[in-house]
Write a protein that holds these residues in place. Structure first.
Motif, PDB file in Angstrom:
ATOM      1  N   ALA A   1      57.891  67.248   4.995  1.00  0.00           N
ATOM      2  CA  ALA A   1      57.420  68.197   6.922  1.00  0.00           C
ATOM      3  C   ALA A   1      58.533  68.313   7.651  1.00  0.00           C
ATOM      4  O   ALA A   1      60.091  67.710   7.618  1.00  0.00           O
ATOM      5  CB  ALA A   1      56.742  67.210   7.083  1.00  0.00           C
TER       6      ALA A   1
ATOM      7  N   TYR B   1      49.906  77.638   6.306  1.00  0.00           N
ATOM      8  CA  TYR B   1      49.229  76.915   7.651  1.00  0.00           C
ATOM      9  C   TYR B   1      49.067  78.410   8.671  1.00  0.00           C
ATOM     10  O   TYR B   1      47.286  77.796   9.186  1.00  0.00           O
ATOM     11  CB  TYR B   1      50.151  76.118   8.265  1.00  0.00           C
ATOM     12  N   TYR B   2      50.200  78.981   8.966  1.00  0.00           N
ATOM     13  CA  TYR B   2      49.041  80.007   9.856  1.00  0.00           C
ATOM     14  C   TYR B   2      48.064  80.929   9.629  1.00  0.00           C
ATOM     15  O   TYR B   2      47.243  81.112   9.981  1.00  0.00           O
ATOM     16  CB  TYR B   2      50.721  80.514  10.200  1.00  0.00           C
TER      17      TYR B   2
ATOM     18  N   ARG C   1      57.207  71.531  17.042  1.00  0.00           N
ATOM     19  CA  ARG C   1      56.806  71.152  16.229  1.00  0.00           C
ATOM     20  C   ARG C   1      55.521  70.527  16.583  1.00  0.00           C
ATOM     21  O   ARG C   1      55.160  71.336  17.510  1.00  0.00           O
ATOM     22  CB  ARG C   1      57.500  69.763  16.253  1.00  0.00           C
ATOM     23  N   SER C   2      54.260  70.694  15.998  1.00  0.00           N
ATOM     24  CA  SER C   2      52.784  70.869  16.354  1.00  0.00           C
ATOM     25  C   SER C   2      52.535  69.474  16.220  1.00  0.00           C
ATOM     26  O   SER C   2      50.762  69.219  16.551  1.00  0.00           O
ATOM     27  CB  SER C   2      52.024  71.285  14.945  1.00  0.00           C
TER      28      SER C   2
ATOM     29  N   HIS D   1      49.957  67.081  12.007  1.00  0.00           N
ATOM     30  CA  HIS D   1      51.019  67.344  11.372  1.00  0.00           C
ATOM     31  C   HIS D   1      51.715  67.486   9.912  1.00  0.00           C
ATOM     32  O   HIS D   1      51.430  67.737   9.433  1.00  0.00           O
ATOM     33  CB  HIS D   1      50.239  68.934  12.258  1.00  0.00           C
ATOM     34  N   ARG D   2      52.124  67.171  10.779  1.00  0.00           N
ATOM     35  CA  ARG D   2      53.471  66.277   9.722  1.00  0.00           C
ATOM     36  C   ARG D   2      52.813  65.350   8.576  1.00  0.00           C
ATOM     37  O   ARG D   2      53.167  65.825   7.370  1.00  0.00           O
ATOM     38  CB  ARG D   2      54.808  65.560  10.758  1.00  0.00           C
TER      39      ARG D   2
ATOM     40  N   ALA E   1      49.990  65.452   7.449  1.00  0.00           N
ATOM     41  CA  ALA E   1      49.561  67.056   6.366  1.00  0.00           C
ATOM     42  C   ALA E   1      50.333  67.739   5.961  1.00  0.00           C
ATOM     43  O   ALA E   1      50.351  67.557   4.495  1.00  0.00           O
ATOM     44  CB  ALA E   1      48.171  67.823   7.367  1.00  0.00           C
ATOM     45  N   PHE E   2      51.394  68.162   6.870  1.00  0.00           N
ATOM     46  CA  PHE E   2      52.424  69.014   5.343  1.00  0.00           C
ATOM     47  C   PHE E   2      52.800  68.259   5.008  1.00  0.00           C
ATOM     48  O   PHE E   2      53.114  68.914   3.625  1.00  0.00           O
ATOM     49  CB  PHE E   2      53.075  69.233   7.113  1.00  0.00           C
TER      50      PHE E   2
END
Length: 328
Positions: free
Chosen positions: A161, A241-242, A279-280, A284-285, A287-288
């Motif tokens: 991630a 994701y997008y 970065r989000s 999110h990291r 989950a990714f």
């Protein structure tokens, strides 16, 4: 119609071999190349060496000599052994010109009743040998076509991630091994093209394609290893994701990643998270990271997990590299 013949192990294929082949192509109507298995000389499989020839010279007929003689010498018995084998490979076809740069050019051309075309026997036009390249491919890379050289390099890719230390590791390992590394092109592209922190599906294809093209340009300077920050699988996951889906071209590039690299390292997310505009967030990291691991398992990609400090990760990588034998 004139037909030329040349032969060898091509372990690896180098400029001296190419001089023979290209001279022959300029002088005869058809060209046959016999390539020997040579398991006692090189770990590079016959099929890989054949692939080089076919990619560079698609009009040449290739004969794979799987059971060719391995004994070398200029005694009458050894000469006869090789002559009979070559004639058996040809299956009665007539060869008008035999191309070589070795002593055997004389007796093989006589056995074939062909013109003895000895090319650069003094190695002045192509001062190189397969032995020299096998001992130090990087030092003699100017004598090797990029199509060949890329296969002599061990490709190492770091996945994970955002903010899991991939860039740091790729840079550090390149410095340690006096080689080059491939930065993540997606970050550069995102900074220049994102709108509302999003990219279109077609743009993600552009990222994956350009990243691969840059890898191919970079690997020609690599010294034994090419360290790569992310691959098309990561771009594929960003597309999911997008957009909840991926462009077919991107899916294909992600599928090809399994066979593109030699070693896969998954960087764990046990680093302190550093938030940046691209970065989000830490959630999110996490989950990714779980999705990345699941994706690798689903695709049956063999990966090695890295955790702990940067020094601990580097030490683990060095252990793996020390024992690793490149597959082809």
């Amino acid at each position: 119609m004139s037909t030329g013949l040349t032969l060898g192990k091509f372990a690896p294929l180098h400029k001296g071999h190419q001089l023979l082949i290209e001279t022959a192509l300029s002088e005869v109507d058809d060209l046959i190349v016999i390539i020997y298995d040579a398991q006692d000389t090189t770990p590079i499989p016959l099929q890989v060496r054949t692939k080089w020839l076919r990619r560079l010279y698609p009009g040449v007929e290739i004969i794979e000599a799987l059971n060719g003689p391995t004994v070398v010498g200029d005694t009458p018995d050894i000469k006869r052994l090789h002559e009979n084998y070559i004639l058996s490979c040809l299956g009665g076809r007539v060869v008008t010109h035999f191309y070589s740069s070795e002593f055997y050019g004389e007796h093989v051309s006589k056995a074939l009743n062909a013109v003895d075309r000895r090319i650069d026997p003094e190695r002045q036009r192509a001062p190189i040998s397969g032995t020299s390249i096998r001992e130090d491919p990087h030092a003699f890379r100017k004598f090797v076509d990029p199509i060949v050289y890329r296969d002599l390099v061990t490709w190492v890719v770091f996945l994970g991630a955002p903010c899991t230390g991939k860039t740091t590791l790729a840079r550090r390992l390149a410095e340690r091994h006096n080689t080059v590394w491939m930065p993540e092109y997606g970050r550069e592209y995102w900074e220049n093209h994102q709108i509302g922190r999003r990219l279109k599906p077609e743009q993600l294809v552009e990222i994956a394609q350009e990243h691969r093209e840059r890898e191919e340009r970079t690997v020609v300077e690599a010294n034994q290893y090419l360290f790569v920050d992310t691959d098309a699988t990561t771009t594929y996951m960003f597309s999911l994701y997008y957009h909840g889906q991926a462009h077919p071209k991107l899916s294909s590039l992600a599928d090809e990643a399994k066979d593109r690299y030699d070693l896969f390292f998954l960087c764990e997310n046990d680093f302190a998270y550093r938030d940046t505009p691209d970065r989000s967030g830490e959630a999110h990291r996490d989950a990714f990271q779980k999705q990345t691991r699941a994706e690798l398992i689903q695709r049956q990609v063999p990966f090695i997990t890295l955790s702990g400090s940067s020094d601990q990760r580097v030490a683990r990588i060095e252990q793996v590299l020390k024992k690793f034998v490149k597959r082809f």
